[in-house]
Design a protein around this motif. Structure first.
Motif, short mmCIF file in Angstrom:
data_model
loop_
_atom_site.label_atom_id
_atom_site.label_comp_id
_atom_site.label_asym_id
_atom_site.label_seq_id
_atom_site.Cartn_x
_atom_site.Cartn_y
_atom_site.Cartn_z
N ALA A 53 0.81 -1.22 0.00
CA ALA A 53 0.00 0.00 0.00
C ALA A 53 0.84 1.27 0.00
O ALA A 53 0.34 2.35 -0.34
N SER A 58 0.83 0.92 -5.27
CA SER A 58 -0.34 1.06 -4.39
C SER A 58 -1.64 1.16 -5.18
O SER A 58 -2.69 0.70 -4.72
N ASP A 59 -1.57 1.76 -6.39
CA ASP A 59 -2.78 1.86 -7.22
C ASP A 59 -3.29 0.46 -7.59
O ASP A 59 -4.50 0.23 -7.63
N TYR A 61 -2.92 -2.23 -5.83
CA TYR A 61 -3.51 -2.78 -4.60
C TYR A 61 -4.97 -2.37 -4.48
O TYR A 61 -5.85 -3.21 -4.26
N HIS A 62 -5.23 -1.08 -4.66
CA HIS A 62 -6.61 -0.59 -4.50
C HIS A 62 -7.50 -1.00 -5.67
O HIS A 62 -8.69 -1.27 -5.49
N GLU A 63 -6.93 -1.05 -6.88
CA GLU A 63 -7.72 -1.48 -8.04
C GLU A 63 -8.20 -2.92 -7.89
O GLU A 63 -9.33 -3.25 -8.24
N LEU A 65 -8.74 -4.55 -5.02
CA LEU A 65 -9.77 -4.60 -3.99
C LEU A 65 -11.09 -4.01 -4.47
O LEU A 65 -12.16 -4.40 -3.99
N GLU A 66 -11.03 -3.06 -5.40
CA GLU A 66 -12.25 -2.39 -5.87
C GLU A 66 -12.85 -3.08 -7.10
O GLU A 66 -13.92 -2.67 -7.57
N GLU A 84 -13.03 -6.60 -2.06
CA GLU A 84 -12.88 -6.33 -0.63
C GLU A 84 -14.13 -6.74 0.14
O GLU A 84 -14.04 -7.32 1.23
N GLU A 329 -2.09 3.47 3.97
CA GLU A 329 -1.14 4.38 3.33
C GLU A 329 -0.60 5.34 4.38
O GLU A 329 -1.33 6.20 4.88
N THR A 411 -8.97 5.05 8.42
CA THR A 411 -7.50 5.01 8.39
C THR A 411 -6.93 5.28 9.77
O THR A 411 -5.99 4.61 10.22
#
Length: 454
Positions: A53, A58-59, A61-63, A65-66, A84, A329, A411
């Protein structure tokens, strides 16, 4: 052999003092080994999530999960959730199913079946839930942050047992049972909190459908239906109904776990002939199937499912959950915000100091009042050290945080959970390292687990 050792190993004293670990034996040691190894994997997944992350990827990682995955029947979309949500709602339902199995086993054949044996860790667990929640409320008496009071109440079994296992004989086996039982009672409290206080708008129709599914499972049990796929189908429908009812879907896993039979389906002596024929190798396929049924029915459904799913939960589901939820993050801004956030401070103080004070104080009051007594080979150093170790909230704390908050409070909550769990592990380990090593008898007799050797 000294007089003290003789007295400690006398049958009458064993019967009185070791009821705490009666009937656990090998299954307990296997359970603890899996939890300890699972804790190591959980730690590795957490480190990977943090690195990923905060890396150049990191992008990605989030892509991931989304990314949405849907279940469709013809043109009708049954479910459409991001990865997620599939992890937190579906995979974690299996985790809570295993938790339900553990709770059922403990109440029927484990330590919680005996009120006297369960009293000490249960009272300690209550103290370890009430005091952290109170400390959190002190820092967050109102506003959006007040919703996170359930976060510092939890204890992560895998992490806590993993830390304690690394200390070897510094912690008597009987106190590992104490920690395990305390964590299970914590789980019961966390499940109640999730079901009652973290429920969105209820859909009565879907709630009634979920209740109907429960009665179907009960009816199938009473009818003697043992075909597993039938229960899987009903279980999936129940999970879907609970999901759409507004109650968190993981509660379906807990309920199904509690409905599983904890005693063998057939407690009479099995028919020896097919079993012996199968062992001799002179049986046909029908006899082998009969022998398999005879032997399988001697083991409870709860034990069989735990044996099958506990490794899956500890070695796969929980690390995946950590990978998906511990990816915080970290930046100068987020750390600065967290350092002054009442949410982060409330969680940190609740887990680190609330657990230590709550568990220790409740145990002390219980012992001093005469309601309970400390197990043999145990000192107050062990109690305080394990109380501090119980502050490792992590998995269930992260789970409740995801229900209570969205960013930026989420967070801040995650930073508090990860940081406090690390501090609690260090403090607990440091205290337990000051305890004297306990020499324990190598035996499969659960009544002797935790005794000192002569």
């Amino acid at each position: 052999m000294s007089d003290d050792s003789s007295q400690q190993l006398s049958p009458k004293r064993r019967s009185r003092e070791f009821r705490f670990v009666e009937a656990l034996g090998r299954p307990l040691r296997k359970f603890l080994r899996i939890q300890a190894a699972g804790g190591i994997l959980l730690l590795g997944a957490t480190v990977c999530a943090l690195i990923w992350a905060n890396s150049a990827y990191s992008d990605v990682y989030h892509e991931i999960l989304e990314t949405h995955i849907s279940i469709e029947i013809g043109s009708h979309v049954l479910l459409d959730l991001p990865i997620e949500a599939w992890i937190n709602d579906a995979l974690m339902a299996i985790f809570f199913f295993v938790v339900g199995l553990e709770i059922k086993r403990e109440f029927v054949v484990g330590t919680l079946r005996d009120p006297r044996a369960a009293a000490l860790p249960a009272i300690a667990a209550i103290g370890g839930m009430v005091v952290p929640a109170g400390i959190y409320f002190f820092f967050n008496p109102s506003g959006m942050g007040a919703d996170g009071w359930g976060i510092p109440m939890a204890t992560d079994i895998a992490f806590a047992v993993g830390v304690v296992s690394l200390l070897g004989n510094r912690v008597p086996s009987v106190m590992k049972v104490f920690l395990l039982t305390l964590a299970i009672v914590d789980d019961i409290g966390a499940i109640a909190v999730i079901a009652i206080f973290y429920t969105s708008d209820l859909s009565i129709g879907w709630l009634l459908a979920a209740v109907a599914a429960i009665f179907v499972v009960i009816g199938m049990r009473r009818a003697g239906i043992s075909w597993t796929p039938a229960y899987v189908v009903v279980g999936f429908f129940m999970w879907f109904a609970v999901h759409d009812s507004g109650i968190h879907a993981t509660i379906a896993g807990v309920i199904l776990g509690l409905l599983a039979p904890a005693r063998p389906l057939n407690e009479v002596q099995p028919d020896e002939e097919p079993v012996l024929s199968a062992l001799r190798g002179d049986a046909n396929a029908m006899v082998v199937r009969r022998a398999n049924v005879e032997l399988k029915d001697q083991v409870s459904v709860v034990e069989r499912l735990e044996d099958l799913l506990h490794p899956v939960s500890s070695f796969l589901i929980i690390p995946i959950f950590a990978l998906a939820n511990a990816g915080i993050e970290l930046s100068t801004e987020t750390i600065s915000d967290a350092a002054t956030s009442p949410v982060t401070i409330g969680i940190a103080f609740g887990l680190v100091f609330g657990k230590l004070i709550g568990v220790t104080l409740a145990t002390w009051l219980s012992v001093k009042s005469g309601l309970t007594s400390l197990p043999p080979s145990t000192t107050w150093t062990h109690v305080v050290g394990l109380a501090a170790t119980a502050g490792i909230g992590f998995t269930v704390s992260l789970f409740i945080a995801g229900l209570a908050f969205s960013d930026p409070l989420l967070t801040e909550a995650k930073i508090g959970i990860v940081g406090a769990s690390l501090v609690a592990a260090v403090i607990g380990s440091s205290i337990l390292l000051r305890a004297k090593e306990v020499e324990e008898i190598e035996t499969d007799d659960p009544m002797l687990v935790g005794t000192s050797s002569p």
